[in-house]
Design an enzyme around this catalytic site. Structure first.
Site, PDB file in Angstrom:
ATOM      1  N   ILE A  72       4.485  -6.338 -18.510  1.00 29.42           N
ATOM      2  CA  ILE A  72       4.858  -7.065 -19.511  1.00 29.42           C
ATOM      3  C   ILE A  72       4.010  -6.636 -21.029  1.00 29.42           C
ATOM      4  CG2 ILE A  72       2.851  -8.648 -19.237  1.00 29.42           C
ATOM      5  CD1 ILE A  72       5.119 -11.036 -20.014  1.00 29.42           C
ATOM      6  N   GLY A  74       5.198  -7.033 -14.022  1.00 30.48           N
ATOM      7  CA  GLY A  74       6.790  -7.311 -14.447  1.00 30.48           C
ATOM      8  C   GLY A  74       7.611  -6.378 -13.846  1.00 30.48           C
ATOM      9  N   ASP A 120       8.390  -7.696 -10.384  1.00 30.42           N
ATOM     10  CA  ASP A 120       9.032  -8.802 -10.766  1.00 30.42           C
ATOM     11  C   ASP A 120      10.677  -8.357 -10.629  1.00 30.42           C
ATOM     12  OD1 ASP A 120       7.426 -10.970 -10.513  1.00 30.42           O
ATOM     13  OD2 ASP A 120       6.500 -10.078 -12.538  1.00 30.42           O
ATOM     14  N   GLU A 167      -0.775  -9.008 -12.269  1.00 34.10           N
ATOM     15  CA  GLU A 167      -1.109  -9.973 -12.751  1.00 34.10           C
ATOM     16  C   GLU A 167      -2.674 -10.696 -12.644  1.00 34.10           C
ATOM     17  OE1 GLU A 167       3.363  -9.787 -12.585  1.00 34.10           O
ATOM     18  OE2 GLU A 167       1.592  -9.368 -11.439  1.00 34.10           O
ATOM     19  N   ASP A 200       4.084 -15.202 -12.001  1.00 34.63           N
ATOM     20  CA  ASP A 200       5.134 -16.341 -12.372  1.00 34.63           C
ATOM     21  C   ASP A 200       6.516 -15.911 -12.584  1.00 34.63           C
ATOM     22  OD1 ASP A 200       4.757 -15.630 -14.813  1.00 34.63           O
ATOM     23  OD2 ASP A 200       4.084 -17.659 -15.697  1.00 34.63           O
TER      24      ASP A 200
END
Length: 276
Positions: free
Chosen positions: A65, A126, A129, A149, A157
């Site tokens: 991210i 991310g 993810d 994270e 999340d």
């Protein structure tokens, strides 16, 4: 400039989608979160497309991210929202923002067509993810992975904690998520995160392109059905999964495709299935 770029569709029906922020390591910012589901939805709706290959431009697949998002959200945290009393409205808005990010990175899973990730360089936070929402994953030997994270003070999340246990196992997920340690392509293969490791990006793109072409040549109804049953079945008991596939096949199995597959085998040729 598009930060998620459609590189076109080849004659087999294989589309190539590129994360296109190379100067930022393809870090996930709001524009990328916005464009990714739009691009995948367009490919999902395109009758010429049968398989999607997802990769990153520049030296990295995805560096995680964009830290600018984290800085912005930290400085305007719900607990410090002015004029909001106990901050409940700010927390509600922040929850909606998280769910928007989740929906974006779930787009490969929602796509009815197979989405295959080709990973090189860094695949951090991310990026994990994102690839866990893809159907198949391949990487180069020099790839670097991390469920990062916790090192940023965040509980992951956007999907990795939900999808990784089904891919690499609960215990491995727990260890990777708590330590945030780096692991390479070789270990990613040993864990089951990727299906195969290649010596170079060029070798990976050629081999995976060929594999995607082979998938694209199969019955599109059968391929879509296989993905749907596996994704749905992940959250079902065996009995529920069997009920689901029975209902799906009774509604959508193409006996025309079955007959063509049998004829092609007898005639020792490739089957020619109708497009949807």
């Amino acid at each position: 400039m598009a930060v998620v770029r459609n590189e076109g569709v080849d004659e087999h029906g294989v589309a190539r989608l590129l994360l296109n922020r190379p100067h930022k390591g393809n870090a996930l910012d709001d524009s990328l979160f916005r464009e990714l589901p739009i691009a995948l939805r367009a490919l999902d709706d395109d009758p010429q497309v049968r398989v999607v290959l997802l990769s990153g431009s520049g030296p990295n697949f995805c560096s995680g991210i964009d830290t600018n998002i984290l800085s912005t959200k930290s400085s305007s945290s719900p607990s410090s929202s002015s004029g909001d009393g106990d901050g409940a409205r700010g927390r509600e808005r922040f929850g909606a923002y998280i769910r928007w990010l989740q929906d974006s990175l779930s787009a490969p899973e929602v796509c009815r067509k197979p989405v295959i990730a080709m990973i090189h360089g860094a695949c951090i936070g991310g990026g994990i993810d994102l690839i866990t929402a893809c159907d198949v994953r391949y990487c180069t030997r020099d790839s670097l992975f991390s469920v990062k994270e916790v090192d940023l003070g965040i509980t992951a999340d956007l999907g990795s904690l939900q999808r990784l246990p089904a891919i690499v196992g609960y215990a491995n997920t727990m260890e990777l998520a708590l330590t945030a340690r780096n692991f390479d392509g070789k270990e990613a293969k040993e864990l089951g995160l990727v299906s195969r490791v290649f010596d170079s990006r060029q070798e990976m793109e050629a081999a995976v392109g060929s594999l995607a072409g082979a998938i694209a040549g199969k019955s599109e109804l059968a391929v879509r059905g296989t993905k749907a049953v596996l994704v749905k079945g992940r959250d079902m008991s065996v009995a529920q999964g069997l009920d689901y596939v029975a209902a799906r096949n009774s509604a959508s199995m193409s006996f025309q495709d079955v007959a063509e597959a049998i004829r092609a085998r007898k005639e020792k040729r490739k089957p020619a299935f109708s497009k949807l």
